[in-house]
Design an enzyme around this catalytic site. Structure first.
Site, mmCIF file in Angstrom:
data_model
loop_
_atom_site.group_PDB
_atom_site.id
_atom_site.type_symbol
_atom_site.label_atom_id
_atom_site.label_comp_id
_atom_site.label_asym_id
_atom_site.label_seq_id
_atom_site.Cartn_x
_atom_site.Cartn_y
_atom_site.Cartn_z
ATOM 1 N N HIS A 151 1.513 13.702 -23.239
ATOM 2 C CA HIS A 151 1.661 15.081 -22.748
ATOM 3 C C HIS A 151 0.577 15.996 -23.307
ATOM 4 O O HIS A 151 0.198 16.971 -22.667
ATOM 5 C CB HIS A 151 3.052 15.610 -23.079
ATOM 6 C CG HIS A 151 4.138 14.761 -22.507
ATOM 7 N ND1 HIS A 151 4.303 14.583 -21.153
ATOM 8 C CD2 HIS A 151 5.084 13.993 -23.109
ATOM 9 C CE1 HIS A 151 5.311 13.759 -20.938
ATOM 10 N NE2 HIS A 151 5.802 13.388 -22.108
ATOM 11 N N CYS A 199 12.439 38.843 -15.111
ATOM 12 C CA CYS A 199 12.397 39.752 -13.957
ATOM 13 C C CYS A 199 13.593 39.381 -13.081
ATOM 14 O O CYS A 199 14.521 38.726 -13.557
ATOM 15 C CB CYS A 199 11.063 39.673 -13.226
ATOM 16 S SG CYS A 199 10.634 38.054 -12.565
ATOM 17 N N HIS A 235 7.410 18.379 -22.605
ATOM 18 C CA HIS A 235 6.307 17.856 -21.792
ATOM 19 C C HIS A 235 5.190 18.871 -21.583
ATOM 20 O O HIS A 235 4.029 18.486 -21.460
ATOM 21 C CB HIS A 235 6.823 17.402 -20.418
ATOM 22 C CG HIS A 235 7.646 16.152 -20.480
ATOM 23 N ND1 HIS A 235 7.948 15.406 -19.352
ATOM 24 C CD2 HIS A 235 8.235 15.513 -21.519
ATOM 25 C CE1 HIS A 235 8.680 14.358 -19.703
ATOM 26 N NE2 HIS A 235 8.885 14.408 -21.011
ATOM 27 N N THR A 255 13.881 37.332 -10.433
ATOM 28 C CA THR A 255 13.969 35.889 -10.185
ATOM 29 C C THR A 255 13.401 35.046 -11.320
ATOM 30 O O THR A 255 13.664 33.851 -11.393
ATOM 31 C CB THR A 255 13.153 35.518 -8.928
ATOM 32 O OG1 THR A 255 11.793 35.924 -9.157
ATOM 33 C CG2 THR A 255 13.707 36.196 -7.684
ATOM 34 N N ASP A 268 11.233 43.466 -16.596
ATOM 35 C CA ASP A 268 11.135 44.637 -15.712
ATOM 36 C C ASP A 268 12.550 45.199 -15.540
ATOM 37 O O ASP A 268 13.495 44.772 -16.228
ATOM 38 C CB ASP A 268 10.437 44.278 -14.389
ATOM 39 C CG ASP A 268 11.288 43.414 -13.461
ATOM 40 O OD1 ASP A 268 12.379 42.974 -13.874
ATOM 41 O OD2 ASP A 268 10.847 43.170 -12.323
HETATM 42 C C1 RB5 Z 1 11.818 43.457 -8.460
HETATM 43 O O1 RB5 Z 1 12.542 43.942 -7.388
HETATM 44 C C2 RB5 Z 1 11.579 41.960 -8.295
HETATM 45 O O2 RB5 Z 1 10.692 41.729 -7.254
HETATM 46 C C3 RB5 Z 1 11.061 41.369 -9.583
HETATM 47 O O3 RB5 Z 1 11.977 41.598 -10.608
HETATM 48 C C4 RB5 Z 1 10.846 39.865 -9.595
HETATM 49 O O4 RB5 Z 1 11.979 39.194 -9.162
HETATM 50 C C5 RB5 Z 1 9.616 39.383 -8.963
HETATM 51 O O5 RB5 Z 1 9.342 38.179 -8.921
#
Ligand code: RB5
Length: 149
Positions: free
Chosen positions: A137, A69, A102, A71, A12
């Protein structure tokens, strides 16, 4: 390495810059890169990118993918909703290796706002170069597959 030399990648807006840094590495180590976007830092909803890439990986076209993304968490949650996907969110090299050994993960997710790009490249290399161990596994991964029914 047993899998084909194609790899899907998607991100994203929060993962776009890291995606663009990882793509040259993938080409350098011999992968044909299939880019599922996004192609700018304009805001886009990560579940849509996850759905598109994960559906292709579930159809083994290609066999493995990387989603980024902010996180890495949202991408892993969304990708794991697609039958056939085992997406692993990894923040270090050890978990990247174990996610292959695993868990036989077929998607790696990384946090573009969390993980520094050099570490992210090392995570990608570790994940791509590590094989599933099978054995006990295999049974456990099958038990995960059974949850999809
Ligand atoms: C976008 O702001 C953020 O929420 C997305 O990139 C991600 O981290 C969601 O888990």
């Amino acid at each position: 390495m047993t899998q084909d030399k194609k790899i899907a990648i998607g991100a994203d807006h929060a993962g776009f810059e890291l995606k663009e840094k990882i793509k040259p590495l993938l080409s350098e180590i011999g992968y044909e890169v299939i880019d599922f976007g996004t192609n700018s830092t304009d805001s886009v909803d990560y579940p849509l990118i996850a759905k598109s890439l994960a559906t292709s990986v579930a159809n083994k076209n290609p066999q493995r993918g990387i989603l980024i993304c902010g996180t890495g968490i949202g991408m892993s949650i969304a990708a794991n909703k697609i039958k056939g996907i085992i997406a692993a969110h990894c923040c270090d090299i050890e978990t990247a290796k174990l996610a292959r050994q695993h868990n036989n993960s077929n998607i790696l997710t990384i946090g573009g706002r969390i993980t520094d790009s050099e570490l992210a490249k090392d995570i990608v290399k570790a994940w791509l170069n590590t094989d599933f161990e099978g054995g006990r596994h295999q049974r456990r991964v099958q038990e995960i597959r059974d949850l999809e029914r």
